[in-house]
Design a protein around this motif. Structure first.
Motif, PDB file in Angstrom:
ATOM      1  N   ASN A  41      -9.201   9.812   3.526  1.00 55.20           N
ATOM      2  CA  ASN A  41      -8.758   9.220   2.262  1.00 55.20           C
ATOM      3  C   ASN A  41      -7.426   8.498   2.429  1.00 55.20           C
ATOM      4  O   ASN A  41      -7.226   7.410   1.885  1.00 55.20           O
ATOM      5  N   HIS A  42      -6.504   9.105   3.167  1.00 57.31           N
ATOM      6  CA  HIS A  42      -5.198   8.472   3.409  1.00 57.31           C
ATOM      7  C   HIS A  42      -5.374   7.147   4.159  1.00 57.31           C
ATOM      8  O   HIS A  42      -4.771   6.135   3.796  1.00 57.31           O
ATOM      9  N   GLN A  43      -6.228   7.152   5.182  1.00 60.53           N
ATOM     10  CA  GLN A  43      -6.478   5.926   5.942  1.00 60.53           C
ATOM     11  C   GLN A  43      -7.092   4.849   5.057  1.00 60.53           C
ATOM     12  O   GLN A  43      -6.720   3.675   5.142  1.00 60.53           O
ATOM     13  N   LEU A  44      -8.032   5.231   4.208  1.00 62.54           N
ATOM     14  CA  LEU A  44      -8.682   4.252   3.325  1.00 62.54           C
ATOM     15  C   LEU A  44      -7.706   3.674   2.310  1.00 62.54           C
ATOM     16  O   LEU A  44      -7.735   2.480   2.019  1.00 62.54           O
ATOM     17  N   ILE A  45      -6.845   4.512   1.763  1.00 61.60           N
ATOM     18  CA  ILE A  45      -5.837   4.022   0.826  1.00 61.60           C
ATOM     19  C   ILE A  45      -4.913   3.029   1.517  1.00 61.60           C
ATOM     20  O   ILE A  45      -4.614   1.962   0.981  1.00 61.60           O
ATOM     21  N   GLU A  46      -4.471   3.356   2.735  1.00 61.94           N
ATOM     22  CA  GLU A  46      -3.597   2.444   3.476  1.00 61.94           C
ATOM     23  C   GLU A  46      -4.310   1.134   3.782  1.00 61.94           C
ATOM     24  O   GLU A  46      -3.726   0.060   3.659  1.00 61.94           O
ATOM     25  N   PHE A  47      -5.588   1.205   4.168  1.00 60.07           N
ATOM     26  CA  PHE A  47      -6.347  -0.007   4.441  1.00 60.07           C
ATOM     27  C   PHE A  47      -6.462  -0.876   3.196  1.00 60.07           C
ATOM     28  O   PHE A  47      -6.234  -2.084   3.236  1.00 60.07           O
ATOM     29  N   LYS A  48      -6.811  -0.265   2.065  1.00 59.76           N
ATOM     30  CA  LYS A  48      -7.002  -1.038   0.834  1.00 59.76           C
ATOM     31  C   LYS A  48      -5.691  -1.632   0.341  1.00 59.76           C
ATOM     32  O   LYS A  48      -5.657  -2.757  -0.153  1.00 59.76           O
ATOM     33  N   ARG A  49      -4.618  -0.911   0.519  1.00 58.41           N
ATOM     34  CA  ARG A  49      -3.286  -1.414   0.163  1.00 58.41           C
ATOM     35  C   ARG A  49      -2.958  -2.635   1.046  1.00 58.41           C
ATOM     36  O   ARG A  49      -2.517  -3.674   0.561  1.00 58.41           O
ATOM     37  N   PHE A  50      -3.210  -2.513   2.323  1.00 52.02           N
ATOM     38  CA  PHE A  50      -2.986  -3.592   3.287  1.00 52.02           C
ATOM     39  C   PHE A  50      -3.862  -4.804   2.949  1.00 52.02           C
ATOM     40  O   PHE A  50      -3.390  -5.941   2.929  1.00 52.02           O
ATOM     41  N   PHE A  51      -5.138  -4.556   2.643  1.00 51.45           N
ATOM     42  CA  PHE A  51      -6.075  -5.625   2.318  1.00 51.45           C
ATOM     43  C   PHE A  51      -5.628  -6.397   1.081  1.00 51.45           C
ATOM     44  O   PHE A  51      -5.600  -7.625   1.068  1.00 51.45           O
ATOM     45  N   ARG A  52      -5.256  -5.675   0.031  1.00 54.50           N
ATOM     46  CA  ARG A  52      -4.815  -6.333  -1.204  1.00 54.50           C
ATOM     47  C   ARG A  52      -3.539  -7.145  -0.980  1.00 54.50           C
ATOM     48  O   ARG A  52      -3.395  -8.246  -1.499  1.00 54.50           O
ATOM     49  N   LYS A  53      -2.602  -6.607  -0.212  1.00 60.63           N
ATOM     50  CA  LYS A  53      -1.355  -7.314   0.070  1.00 60.63           C
ATOM     51  C   LYS A  53      -1.651  -8.594   0.867  1.00 60.63           C
ATOM     52  O   LYS A  53      -1.072  -9.646   0.585  1.00 60.63           O
ATOM     53  N   ALA A  54      -2.564  -8.508   1.820  1.00 61.13           N
ATOM     54  CA  ALA A  54      -2.942  -9.690   2.606  1.00 61.13           C
ATOM     55  C   ALA A  54      -3.574 -10.749   1.715  1.00 61.13           C
ATOM     56  O   ALA A  54      -3.284 -11.940   1.854  1.00 61.13           O
TER      57      ALA A  54
END
Length: 178
Positions: free
Chosen positions: A110-123
């Protein structure tokens, strides 16, 4: 017995989750999946979903729902590398967090997915054209979750990253803007 009847759980070895219906024995849990079918899982292949985290694995995920910001976006952080038109993120847990101690595999995922989605949205906000997401090889759960998130989204394509540089442990996402 770690799970309670009626508890929401996520699957660690595949995409999805469900609700605990009963125990077949001390190791096997019967879970009703999203499609309404009862399925048997080893207890070790499930993780608890605390609160209503159903939005974590959907397109409606809102970054503002995440209280604690753990990733900042500076020029070079070690886990995120920025270039002019491309960004790279390493989602290995030992890179993302100080310690993995006391966390279940599901909590780490879950932590990895949250970080990925945060990164994706920022990109997306910054109109970045290419992302490289280093997820590692492992059992492929994180890779499957990332690709499930990306499937069906318009304006992007994704594929395995350059094998010579990343092996089988990374996905490249190309974003297209109008």
């Amino acid at each position: 017995m770690r799970f309670k009847i009626g508890e929401k759980v996520g699957f660690l070895r595949e995409v999805g989750g469900g609700i605990v219906q009963s125990y077949k024995n001390e190791n096997i849990v019967i879970v009703e999946d999203e499609t309404g079918f009862d399925r048997e899982f080893m207890e070790s292949d499930l993780n608890s979903i605390h609160g209503d985290q159903s939005n974590i694995l959907t397109d409606n995920f809102d970054i503002n729902d995440v209280i604690e910001e753990t990733v900042t976006y500076e020029e070079q952080l070690g886990d995120i590398t920025k270039h002019k038109d491309s960004w790279e993120i390493d989602l290995h847990t030992h890179v993302l967090m100080d310690t993995e101690r006391g966390m279940s595999n599901g909590q780490l995922l879950n932590h990895q997915l949250i970080e990925f989605k945060r990164f994706f949205r920022k990109a997306r906000e910054k109109n970045i054209r290419k992302l490289v997401v280093i997820h590692g090889v492992g059992e492929g759960v994180l890779k499957a979750e990332i690709r499930h998130f990306l499937e069906g989204k318009e304006g992007l394509e994704f594929y395995d990253s350059d094998f010579r540089k990343y092996g089988k442990g990374a996905t490249t996402v190309e974003l297209h803007y109008r």
